[in-house]
Motif scaffolding. Structure first.
Motif, PDB file in Angstrom:
ATOM      1  N   GLU A 200       0.858  -1.180   0.000  1.00 11.95           N
ATOM      2  CA  GLU A 200       0.000   0.000   0.000  1.00 11.95           C
ATOM      3  C   GLU A 200       0.894   1.229   0.000  1.00 11.95           C
ATOM      4  OE1 GLU A 200      -3.369   2.289   2.730  1.00 11.95           O
ATOM      5  OE2 GLU A 200      -2.737   0.256   3.258  1.00 11.95           O
ATOM      6  N   LEU A 201       0.961   1.910  -1.117  1.00 11.10           N
ATOM      7  CA  LEU A 201       1.863   3.039  -1.260  1.00 11.10           C
ATOM      8  C   LEU A 201       1.423   4.206  -0.374  1.00 11.10           C
ATOM      9  CD1 LEU A 201       2.389   2.937  -5.114  1.00 11.10           C
ATOM     10  CD2 LEU A 201       4.035   2.273  -3.357  1.00 11.10           C
ATOM     11  N   LYS A 202       2.412   4.905   0.177  1.00 10.03           N
ATOM     12  CA  LYS A 202       2.154   6.043   1.051  1.00 10.03           C
ATOM     13  C   LYS A 202       2.983   7.244   0.609  1.00 10.03           C
ATOM     14  CE  LYS A 202       1.204   3.202   5.162  1.00 10.03           C
ATOM     15  NZ  LYS A 202       1.585   2.959   6.581  1.00 10.03           N
ATOM     16  N   ASP A 203       2.569   8.431   1.037  1.00  7.79           N
ATOM     17  CA  ASP A 203       3.360   9.639   0.788  1.00  7.79           C
ATOM     18  C   ASP A 203       4.814   9.404   1.182  1.00  7.79           C
ATOM     19  OD1 ASP A 203       1.648  11.535  -0.318  1.00  7.79           O
ATOM     20  OD2 ASP A 203       0.946  12.271   1.613  1.00  7.79           O
ATOM     21  N   GLY A 204       5.713   9.826   0.309  1.00  8.16           N
ATOM     22  CA  GLY A 204       7.131   9.734   0.634  1.00  8.16           C
ATOM     23  C   GLY A 204       7.806   8.440   0.248  1.00  8.16           C
ATOM     24  N   ASP A 205       7.035   7.426  -0.167  1.00  8.39           N
ATOM     25  CA  ASP A 205       7.668   6.188  -0.631  1.00  8.39           C
ATOM     26  C   ASP A 205       8.509   6.490  -1.869  1.00  8.39           C
ATOM     27  OD1 ASP A 205       6.505   4.709   1.368  1.00  8.39           O
ATOM     28  OD2 ASP A 205       4.992   3.771   0.092  1.00  8.39           O
ATOM     29  N   LEU A 206       9.623   5.806  -1.984  1.00  9.84           N
ATOM     30  CA  LEU A 206      10.536   6.007  -3.109  1.00  9.84           C
ATOM     31  C   LEU A 206      10.425   4.829  -4.066  1.00  9.84           C
ATOM     32  CD1 LEU A 206      13.639   7.289  -1.098  1.00  9.84           C
ATOM     33  CD2 LEU A 206      11.823   8.634  -2.176  1.00  9.84           C
ATOM     34  N   ILE A 207      10.253   5.128  -5.348  1.00 10.71           N
ATOM     35  CA  ILE A 207      10.112   4.092  -6.362  1.00 10.71           C
ATOM     36  C   ILE A 207      11.381   4.059  -7.210  1.00 10.71           C
ATOM     37  CG2 ILE A 207       8.668   3.163  -8.198  1.00 10.71           C
ATOM     38  CD1 ILE A 207       7.196   3.521  -5.557  1.00 10.71           C
ATOM     39  N   PHE A 208      11.988   2.888  -7.287  1.00  8.62           N
ATOM     40  CA  PHE A 208      13.232   2.705  -8.039  1.00  8.62           C
ATOM     41  C   PHE A 208      12.961   1.845  -9.265  1.00  8.62           C
ATOM     42  CE2 PHE A 208      14.267   3.231  -3.561  1.00  8.62           C
ATOM     43  CZ  PHE A 208      15.238   4.219  -3.596  1.00  8.62           C
ATOM     44  N   GLN A 209      13.490   2.272 -10.399  1.00  4.52           N
ATOM     45  CA  GLN A 209      13.291   1.510 -11.625  1.00  4.52           C
ATOM     46  C   GLN A 209      14.525   1.607 -12.514  1.00  4.52           C
ATOM     47  OE1 GLN A 209      11.261   4.473 -14.836  1.00  4.52           O
ATOM     48  NE2 GLN A 209       9.786   3.422 -13.544  1.00  4.52           N
ATOM     49  N   SER A 210      14.557   0.724 -13.495  1.00  6.35           N
ATOM     50  CA  SER A 210      15.607   0.760 -14.505  1.00  6.35           C
ATOM     51  C   SER A 210      14.949   1.012 -15.853  1.00  6.35           C
ATOM     52  CB  SER A 210      16.399  -0.549 -14.539  1.00  6.35           C
ATOM     53  OG  SER A 210      17.472  -0.453 -15.456  1.00  6.35           O
ATOM     54  N   MET A 211      15.115   2.228 -16.346  1.00  6.64           N
ATOM     55  CA  MET A 211      14.560   2.596 -17.652  1.00  6.64           C
ATOM     56  C   MET A 211      15.474   2.074 -18.758  1.00  6.64           C
ATOM     57  SD  MET A 211      13.750   6.606 -16.845  1.00  6.64           S
ATOM     58  CE  MET A 211      12.863   6.939 -18.362  1.00  6.64           C
ATOM     59  N   ASN A 212      14.897   1.858 -19.898  1.00  3.41           N
ATOM     60  CA  ASN A 212      15.700   1.508 -21.065  1.00  3.41           C
ATOM     61  C   ASN A 212      15.911   2.768 -21.884  1.00  3.41           C
ATOM     62  OD1 ASN A 212      17.012   0.411 -23.213  1.00  3.41           O
ATOM     63  ND2 ASN A 212      15.254  -0.695 -24.027  1.00  3.41           N
ATOM     64  N   CYS A 213      17.036   3.439 -21.644  1.00  2.00           N
ATOM     65  CA  CYS A 213      17.308   4.680 -22.383  1.00  2.00           C
ATOM     66  C   CYS A 213      18.607   4.558 -23.180  1.00  2.00           C
ATOM     67  CB  CYS A 213      17.340   5.885 -21.447  1.00  2.00           C
ATOM     68  SG  CYS A 213      18.591   5.842 -20.160  1.00  2.00           S
ATOM     69  N   GLY A 214      18.936   3.322 -23.537  1.00  2.00           N
ATOM     70  CA  GLY A 214      20.083   3.116 -24.409  1.00  2.00           C
ATOM     71  C   GLY A 214      21.430   3.095 -23.706  1.00  2.00           C
ATOM     72  N   GLU A 215      22.451   3.553 -24.425  1.00  4.66           N
ATOM     73  CA  GLU A 215      23.830   3.432 -23.948  1.00  4.66           C
ATOM     74  C   GLU A 215      24.090   4.217 -22.667  1.00  4.66           C
ATOM     75  OE1 GLU A 215      26.219   4.587 -27.280  1.00  4.66           O
ATOM     76  OE2 GLU A 215      26.255   2.551 -28.092  1.00  4.66           O
ATOM     77  N   LEU A 216      23.450   5.372 -22.488  1.00  7.80           N
ATOM     78  CA  LEU A 216      23.677   6.154 -21.279  1.00  7.80           C
ATOM     79  C   LEU A 216      23.180   5.403 -20.049  1.00  7.80           C
ATOM     80  CD1 LEU A 216      22.885   9.842 -22.315  1.00  7.80           C
ATOM     81  CD2 LEU A 216      25.113   8.737 -22.056  1.00  7.80           C
ATOM     82  N   CYS A 217      22.003   4.803 -20.152  1.00  7.67           N
ATOM     83  CA  CYS A 217      21.478   4.027 -19.024  1.00  7.67           C
ATOM     84  C   CYS A 217      22.366   2.814 -18.756  1.00  7.67           C
ATOM     85  CB  CYS A 217      20.043   3.585 -19.301  1.00  7.67           C
ATOM     86  SG  CYS A 217      18.830   4.892 -19.026  1.00  7.67           S
ATOM     87  N   ASP A 218      22.851   2.180 -19.813  1.00  7.00           N
ATOM     88  CA  ASP A 218      23.759   1.042 -19.637  1.00  7.00           C
ATOM     89  C   ASP A 218      25.020   1.477 -18.903  1.00  7.00           C
ATOM     90  OD1 ASP A 218      21.971  -0.549 -20.990  1.00  7.00           O
ATOM     91  OD2 ASP A 218      23.023  -0.415 -22.917  1.00  7.00           O
TER      92      ASP A 218
END
Length: 206
Positions: free
Chosen positions: A23-41
């Motif tokens: 159950e998400l609450k104010d202030g929770d931090l969401i971490f993800q790995s986007m696919n944005c090519g060579e820079l993200c790699d």
């Protein structure tokens, strides 16, 4: 008999999944790995996330009028994004972090500061304290202001391949186009580093 066993395990699986729902609450931090090519790699190769998982983007949950939004710096500016849009950035598993109980009093002020930054330009140069924000820099400053002193940590940034003195080709070309010097060694932060902070607890996957 076999049908009963199958039904039992299906019900058990469903119950376990339901129990694990966050159950998400104010202030929770969401971490993800986007696919944005060579820079993200390149970012993934030089940063370390929770349990070694790669993260190159993050945001903070803001509950507003019963809607779940994500405060983030991405695209051209700081903005509030719907959770569904934020999820669409990646097809990889996202993780939820929550400040430990003794720090949660900082959340209202952190969100208040973050909302005041809406419309601030995205920090394409990835330089700390230059009147613009990249994703983790925004979260860093939100809690810096709320805590009235550093809360998360800044580390010397590197744009070089591990074990090499050469810059990643993608970064060299990126900063050449910006016509600025690569900020090697300058203080900065990243989603992976924040995900390993002892001041938060990773609750699980979203």
């Amino acid at each position: 008999m076999m049908k009963h066993k199958i039904l039992f395990y299906l019900l058990l699986f469903t119950c376990l999944n339901y129990a694990q729902k966050i159950e998400l609450k104010d202030g929770d931090l969401i971490f993800q790995s986007m696919n944005c090519g060579e820079l993200c790699d390149a970012i993934n190769q030089v940063t370390e996330g929770y349990k070694g998982i790669d993260f190159n983007h993050m945001g903070m949950i803001v509950i507003q009028n019963d809607s779940i939004l994500v405060l983030e710096a991405s695209g051209s500016e700081v903005k509030l994004t719907s959770l569904e849009t934020f999820k669409s950035y990646t097809n990889q598993t996202m993780y939820v972090g929550r400040l430990k109980k003794r720090f949660q009093k900082l959340i209202p002020k952190a969100i208040e500061f973050g909302k005041k930054q809406l419309g601030t330009p995205y920090d394409n140069a990835y330089l700390y304290d230059n009147d613009s924000y990249y994703c983790s820099e925004l979260i860093y400053d939100c809690f810096l202001q709320a805590n009235e002193k550093p809360f998360f940590k800044l580390y010397p940034m590197t744009f070089k391949a591990p074990g090499s003195n050469d810059y990643f080709k993608a970064w060299a070309e990126y900063y050449q186009k910006l016509n600025i010097e690569i900020p090697e060694g300058k203080p900065g932060c990243n989603p992976g580093g924040i995900s390993t902070s002892k001041k938060i607890k990773i609750l699980g996957v979203l």
